[in-house]
Design a protein around this motif. Structure first.
Motif, short mmCIF file in Angstrom:
data_model
loop_
_atom_site.label_atom_id
_atom_site.label_comp_id
_atom_site.label_asym_id
_atom_site.label_seq_id
_atom_site.Cartn_x
_atom_site.Cartn_y
_atom_site.Cartn_z
N LYS A 31 0.97 -1.05 -0.02
CA LYS A 31 -0.13 0.05 0.20
C LYS A 31 0.86 1.39 -0.01
O LYS A 31 0.54 2.32 -0.86
CB LYS A 31 -0.90 0.13 1.22
CG LYS A 31 -1.61 1.27 1.46
CD LYS A 31 -2.87 1.28 2.17
CE LYS A 31 -3.58 2.57 2.23
NZ LYS A 31 -4.22 3.02 1.05
N PHE A 32 1.97 1.22 0.88
CA PHE A 32 2.66 2.55 0.94
C PHE A 32 4.02 2.52 0.27
O PHE A 32 4.85 3.54 0.30
CB PHE A 32 2.90 2.91 2.24
CG PHE A 32 1.72 3.00 3.33
CD1 PHE A 32 0.96 4.34 3.32
CD2 PHE A 32 1.06 1.90 4.04
CE1 PHE A 32 0.03 4.48 3.94
CE2 PHE A 32 -0.13 2.33 4.77
CZ PHE A 32 -0.73 3.69 4.71
N ASP A 33 4.51 1.45 -0.29
CA ASP A 33 5.68 1.27 -1.31
C ASP A 33 6.65 1.72 -0.40
O ASP A 33 7.68 2.42 -0.76
CB ASP A 33 5.26 2.14 -2.66
CG ASP A 33 6.59 1.93 -3.57
OD1 ASP A 33 6.98 0.45 -3.54
OD2 ASP A 33 6.88 2.83 -4.38
N LYS A 34 6.85 1.24 0.90
CA LYS A 34 7.92 1.38 1.65
C LYS A 34 8.20 -0.06 2.27
O LYS A 34 7.33 -0.64 2.90
CB LYS A 34 7.47 2.41 2.72
CG LYS A 34 8.53 2.59 3.78
CD LYS A 34 8.47 4.01 4.20
CE LYS A 34 9.39 4.39 5.24
NZ LYS A 34 10.62 4.99 4.82
N LYS A 44 5.29 7.49 10.29
CA LYS A 44 3.98 8.38 10.37
C LYS A 44 2.83 7.65 11.43
O LYS A 44 2.85 6.42 11.36
CB LYS A 44 3.59 8.60 8.90
CG LYS A 44 4.26 9.18 8.01
CD LYS A 44 3.39 9.50 6.65
CE LYS A 44 4.34 10.27 5.65
NZ LYS A 44 3.58 10.54 4.42
N LEU A 45 2.01 8.41 12.00
CA LEU A 45 1.12 7.94 12.72
C LEU A 45 0.10 7.11 11.82
O LEU A 45 -0.46 6.14 12.39
CB LEU A 45 0.25 8.99 13.32
CG LEU A 45 -0.85 8.64 14.10
CD1 LEU A 45 -0.60 7.74 15.30
CD2 LEU A 45 -1.62 9.89 14.81
N GLU A 46 -0.25 7.56 10.65
CA GLU A 46 -1.03 6.96 9.67
C GLU A 46 -0.48 5.50 9.57
O GLU A 46 -1.58 4.55 9.46
CB GLU A 46 -1.10 7.76 8.28
CG GLU A 46 -2.35 6.90 7.35
CD GLU A 46 -2.17 7.45 6.14
OE1 GLU A 46 -3.07 7.14 5.22
OE2 GLU A 46 -1.32 8.43 5.83
N TRP A 47 0.85 5.29 9.52
CA TRP A 47 1.25 4.03 9.14
C TRP A 47 0.74 3.07 10.38
O TRP A 47 0.58 1.70 10.35
CB TRP A 47 2.71 3.97 8.98
CG TRP A 47 3.07 4.72 7.73
CD1 TRP A 47 2.23 4.93 6.58
CD2 TRP A 47 4.45 4.87 7.50
NE1 TRP A 47 2.95 5.71 5.60
CE2 TRP A 47 4.29 5.52 6.07
CE3 TRP A 47 5.55 5.04 8.01
CZ2 TRP A 47 5.36 6.26 5.47
CZ3 TRP A 47 6.91 5.68 7.55
CH2 TRP A 47 6.71 6.14 6.12
#
Length: 81
Positions: A31-34, A44-47
């Motif tokens: 999803k985050f390409d990380k 990040k809080l979102e993660w």
């Protein structure tokens, strides 16, 4: 095995423990390409919230809309603290 334990608290006072394991970590990378190995770099809080939500959603303990779910969260703790 890599896994992240998170305790999530909600507006209604309820709380739940979420354990993000391999399927959640793989979904995160896609999803985050990380890479998950860089999870601590520029965190990040979102993660964190997304990992908790995805883990709960896969176990039918959260709905399918991340933003709606995240709006109900008042606190999240990573680890055993």
């Amino acid at each position: 095995m890599m896994r992240f334990t998170m305790h999530v608290e909600f507006e209604d006072g309820a709380g739940v423990t979420s354990v993000a394991s391999v399927p959640d970590l793989l979904a995160f990378e896609r999803k985050f390409d990380k890479p998950i190995t860089e999870f601590g770099s520029g965190l990040k809080l979102e993660w964190i919230l997304w990992l908790a939500w995805n883990s709960l959603r896969r176990r039918d303990k959260a709905g399918n809309d991340f933003d709606v779910w995240a709006d109900t969260v008042t606190n999240i703790t990573v680890g055993d603290s």
